[in-house]
Design a protein around this motif. Structure first.
Motif, PDB file in Angstrom:
ATOM      1  N   ALA A 243       0.825  -1.646   0.181  1.00 58.92           N
ATOM      2  CA  ALA A 243       0.446   0.463  -0.016  1.00 58.92           C
ATOM      3  C   ALA A 243       0.769   1.136   0.291  1.00 58.92           C
ATOM      4  O   ALA A 243       0.057   2.517   0.071  1.00 58.92           O
ATOM      5  CB  ALA A 243      -0.508   0.033   1.530  1.00 58.92           C
ATOM      6  N   PHE A 244       2.029   1.011  -0.608  1.00 61.98           N
ATOM      7  CA  PHE A 244       3.117   2.339  -0.482  1.00 61.98           C
ATOM      8  C   PHE A 244       3.115   2.953  -1.210  1.00 61.98           C
ATOM      9  O   PHE A 244       3.424   3.970  -1.169  1.00 61.98           O
ATOM     10  CB  PHE A 244       4.360   1.674   0.191  1.00 61.98           C
ATOM     11  N   GLY A 245       2.700   2.866  -2.530  1.00 60.89           N
ATOM     12  CA  GLY A 245       2.523   3.738  -3.477  1.00 60.89           C
ATOM     13  C   GLY A 245       3.782   3.543  -4.269  1.00 60.89           C
ATOM     14  O   GLY A 245       4.761   2.520  -4.481  1.00 60.89           O
ATOM     15  N   LEU A 246       3.741   4.283  -5.529  1.00 59.45           N
ATOM     16  CA  LEU A 246       4.673   4.449  -6.359  1.00 59.45           C
ATOM     17  C   LEU A 246       5.784   4.593  -5.885  1.00 59.45           C
ATOM     18  O   LEU A 246       6.183   5.933  -5.385  1.00 59.45           O
ATOM     19  CB  LEU A 246       4.743   5.232  -7.718  1.00 59.45           C
ATOM     20  N   LEU A 247       7.635   4.698  -5.987  1.00 60.78           N
ATOM     21  CA  LEU A 247       8.530   4.315  -5.266  1.00 60.78           C
ATOM     22  C   LEU A 247       8.655   4.352  -4.212  1.00 60.78           C
ATOM     23  O   LEU A 247       9.187   4.255  -3.118  1.00 60.78           O
ATOM     24  CB  LEU A 247       8.767   5.530  -5.839  1.00 60.78           C
ATOM     25  N   GLY A 248       7.550   3.883  -3.090  1.00 57.11           N
ATOM     26  CA  GLY A 248       7.002   3.440  -1.715  1.00 57.11           C
ATOM     27  C   GLY A 248       7.189   4.872  -1.443  1.00 57.11           C
ATOM     28  O   GLY A 248       7.432   4.795  -0.261  1.00 57.11           O
ATOM     29  N   LEU A 249       6.922   5.719  -2.090  1.00 50.78           N
ATOM     30  CA  LEU A 249       6.520   7.385  -1.339  1.00 50.78           C
ATOM     31  C   LEU A 249       6.455   7.088   0.110  1.00 50.78           C
ATOM     32  O   LEU A 249       5.761   8.136   0.627  1.00 50.78           O
ATOM     33  CB  LEU A 249       5.849   7.460  -1.850  1.00 50.78           C
ATOM     34  N   GLY A 250       4.763   5.771   0.306  1.00 46.23           N
ATOM     35  CA  GLY A 250       3.864   5.666   1.662  1.00 46.23           C
ATOM     36  C   GLY A 250       4.508   5.812   2.745  1.00 46.23           C
ATOM     37  O   GLY A 250       4.237   5.968   3.887  1.00 46.23           O
ATOM     38  N   LEU A 251       6.021   5.726   2.516  1.00 46.85           N
ATOM     39  CA  LEU A 251       7.060   4.884   3.917  1.00 46.85           C
ATOM     40  C   LEU A 251       7.644   6.725   4.611  1.00 46.85           C
ATOM     41  O   LEU A 251       8.205   6.449   5.093  1.00 46.85           O
ATOM     42  CB  LEU A 251       7.642   4.136   3.042  1.00 46.85           C
ATOM     43  N   GLY A 252       8.038   7.210   3.022  1.00 46.32           N
ATOM     44  CA  GLY A 252       8.288   8.303   3.188  1.00 46.32           C
ATOM     45  C   GLY A 252       9.033   9.209   2.196  1.00 46.32           C
ATOM     46  O   GLY A 252       9.586   8.135   1.081  1.00 46.32           O
ATOM     47  N   ASN A 253       9.396  10.448   1.581  1.00 44.96           N
ATOM     48  CA  ASN A 253       9.915  10.507   0.750  1.00 44.96           C
ATOM     49  C   ASN A 253      11.077  10.577  -0.026  1.00 44.96           C
ATOM     50  O   ASN A 253      11.320  10.959  -1.010  1.00 44.96           O
ATOM     51  CB  ASN A 253      10.135  12.515   0.644  1.00 44.96           C
ATOM     52  N   LEU A 254      11.599  10.066   1.055  1.00 45.98           N
ATOM     53  CA  LEU A 254      13.729   9.793   0.398  1.00 45.98           C
ATOM     54  C   LEU A 254      13.526   8.191   0.277  1.00 45.98           C
ATOM     55  O   LEU A 254      14.801   7.903   0.340  1.00 45.98           O
ATOM     56  CB  LEU A 254      14.688  10.025   2.193  1.00 45.98           C
ATOM     57  N   THR A 255      12.471   7.559   0.187  1.00 50.45           N
ATOM     58  CA  THR A 255      12.123   6.332   0.391  1.00 50.45           C
ATOM     59  C   THR A 255      13.382   5.354  -0.400  1.00 50.45           C
ATOM     60  O   THR A 255      14.423   4.664  -0.329  1.00 50.45           O
ATOM     61  CB  THR A 255      11.131   5.334   0.620  1.00 50.45           C
TER      62      THR A 255
END
Length: 141
Positions: free
Chosen positions: A103-115
């Motif tokens: 569920a973190f979305g494209l590029l894992g940005l749901g975990l944070g902008n620097l993922t």
């Protein structure tokens, strides 16, 4: 066992060892609060359930690394090739695994902008150690 098969086994084992180094780096970064300081929610717990799949996938990506060193003429710059091949699992994680299977979305940005930065850095650790251990285990042959 012919030499290609032996090198394939070496690349798998080196990929596994690279994944161990990658996993320890990710765990340490989370434990020391480096990822949290950067605003990224990556703080894995070092457990067998978390580690084992990562080791297997590291070995499988080591088979992709094998393609770059299969021919005797291309058996130079082992670590550099590992760093380049490490972009494949990074892209897979950022463009396929995160958006399709989490569920973190494209590029894992749901975990944070620097993922994406941390994913690439941790996979560079994998690439470095995969190239290093392949060279170490293969020797001069």
């Amino acid at each position: 066992m012919n030499r290609d098969s032996a090198l394939l086994a070496v690349c798998f084992c080196a990929g596994l060892l690279g994944a161990l180094a990658n996993s320890i780096a990710a765990w340490l970064a989370g434990s020391w609060g480096i990822t949290a300081l950067a605003g990224v929610a990556l703080a894995p717990e070092l457990s067998k359930a978390w580690l084992y799949p990562r080791l297997v996938w590291g070995g499988i990506w080591g088979l992709a690394y094998f393609i770059s060193v299969k021919r005797p003429r291309t058996r130079r710059h082992w670590v550099r090739k590992g760093l380049w091949v490490s972009l494949l699992p990074s892209l897979t994680q950022l463009l396929y695994i995160f958006p399709k299977h989490t569920a973190f979305g494209l590029l894992g940005l749901g975990l944070g902008n620097l993922t994406p930065l941390f994913v690439i850095l941790f996979n560079l650790v994998w690439g470095f150690f995969t190239g290093f251990f392949t060279r170490l285990l293969w020797g001069r042959g």
